[in-house]
Design a protein around this motif. Structure first.
Motif, PDB file in Angstrom:
ATOM      1  N   ILE A  84      36.945  24.356  55.297  1.00  0.00           N
ATOM      2  CA  ILE A  84      36.249  25.765  55.362  1.00  0.00           C
ATOM      3  C   ILE A  84      37.249  25.715  56.448  1.00  0.00           C
ATOM      4  CG2 ILE A  84      35.031  27.531  55.579  1.00  0.00           C
ATOM      5  CD1 ILE A  84      34.674  25.927  53.100  1.00  0.00           C
ATOM      6  N   GLU A  85      38.425  27.197  55.807  1.00  0.00           N
ATOM      7  CA  GLU A  85      39.576  26.846  57.189  1.00  0.00           C
ATOM      8  C   GLU A  85      39.565  28.353  56.689  1.00  0.00           C
ATOM      9  OE1 GLU A  85      43.991  25.349  59.016  1.00  0.00           O
ATOM     10  OE2 GLU A  85      42.768  24.044  57.276  1.00  0.00           O
ATOM     11  N   GLY A  95      38.375  27.049  51.091  1.00  0.00           N
ATOM     12  CA  GLY A  95      37.351  25.619  50.655  1.00  0.00           C
ATOM     13  C   GLY A  95      36.583  25.386  49.750  1.00  0.00           C
ATOM     14  N   ARG A  96      37.106  24.124  49.618  1.00  0.00           N
ATOM     15  CA  ARG A  96      36.474  23.300  48.580  1.00  0.00           C
ATOM     16  C   ARG A  96      34.992  22.496  48.776  1.00  0.00           C
ATOM     17  NH1 ARG A  96      40.216  18.767  50.311  1.00  0.00           N
ATOM     18  NH2 ARG A  96      39.113  18.225  51.498  1.00  0.00           N
ATOM     19  N   ALA A 118      35.973  33.991  56.153  1.00  0.00           N
ATOM     20  CA  ALA A 118      35.482  32.599  56.023  1.00  0.00           C
ATOM     21  C   ALA A 118      33.882  32.476  55.334  1.00  0.00           C
ATOM     22  CB  ALA A 118      34.488  32.084  57.268  1.00  0.00           C
ATOM     23  N   VAL A 175      34.584  33.254  51.400  1.00  0.00           N
ATOM     24  CA  VAL A 175      34.758  31.851  51.150  1.00  0.00           C
ATOM     25  C   VAL A 175      32.970  31.347  50.867  1.00  0.00           C
ATOM     26  CG1 VAL A 175      35.677  29.011  51.343  1.00  0.00           C
ATOM     27  CG2 VAL A 175      37.235  31.241  51.691  1.00  0.00           C
ATOM     28  N   MET A 176      32.480  31.615  52.110  1.00  0.00           N
ATOM     29  CA  MET A 176      31.334  30.043  51.270  1.00  0.00           C
ATOM     30  C   MET A 176      30.675  30.751  50.371  1.00  0.00           C
ATOM     31  SD  MET A 176      31.036  28.139  54.000  1.00  0.00           S
ATOM     32  CE  MET A 176      30.143  28.086  54.266  1.00  0.00           C
ATOM     33  N   LEU A 188      30.112  21.143  50.956  1.00  0.00           N
ATOM     34  CA  LEU A 188      31.393  21.972  51.543  1.00  0.00           C
ATOM     35  C   LEU A 188      32.601  21.893  52.428  1.00  0.00           C
ATOM     36  CD1 LEU A 188      28.941  25.387  52.045  1.00  0.00           C
ATOM     37  CD2 LEU A 188      30.369  24.619  49.803  1.00  0.00           C
TER      38      LEU A 188
END
Length: 89
Positions: free
Chosen positions: A25-26, A11-12, A37, A40-41, A22
């Motif tokens: 997200i993968e 994620g970025r 996920a 990451v979030m 954001l």
């Protein structure tokens, strides 16, 4: 023998003033539905909060039902939709 599984989730986040955007997200197909996920979030939102971000935006394809469900479960709501046209339209 130890096996390496490579990158399972990415994620970025970009902070600009009070906003964090954001993107990317993968989760790898073989690792989906395992909470990556969501992790990451959580990490990205924590990182953004440490940088004083208080508002969040992201984009997701309306047809990506699993992602939409994840974001809704995290409290996100649809704000608007984009309409994309190809050159032939």
């Amino acid at each position: 023998m130890q096996q390496r599984c490579g990158t399972l989730a990415i994620g970025r986040a970009t902070v600009d003033g009070p906003w964090v955007g954001l993107t990317a997200i993968e989760v790898a197909p073989q690792a989906r539905r395992r909470g990556y996920a969501r992790a990451v979030m959580a990490a990205l939102l924590s990182w953004a909060a440490d940088r004083a971000a208080t508002r969040v935006y992201l984009e997701v394809l309306a047809s990506n039902a699993p992602a939409v469900a994840l974001y809704e479960s995290l409290g996100f709501a649809e704000h608007h939709r984009y309409l994309y046209r190809d050159a032939a339209s």
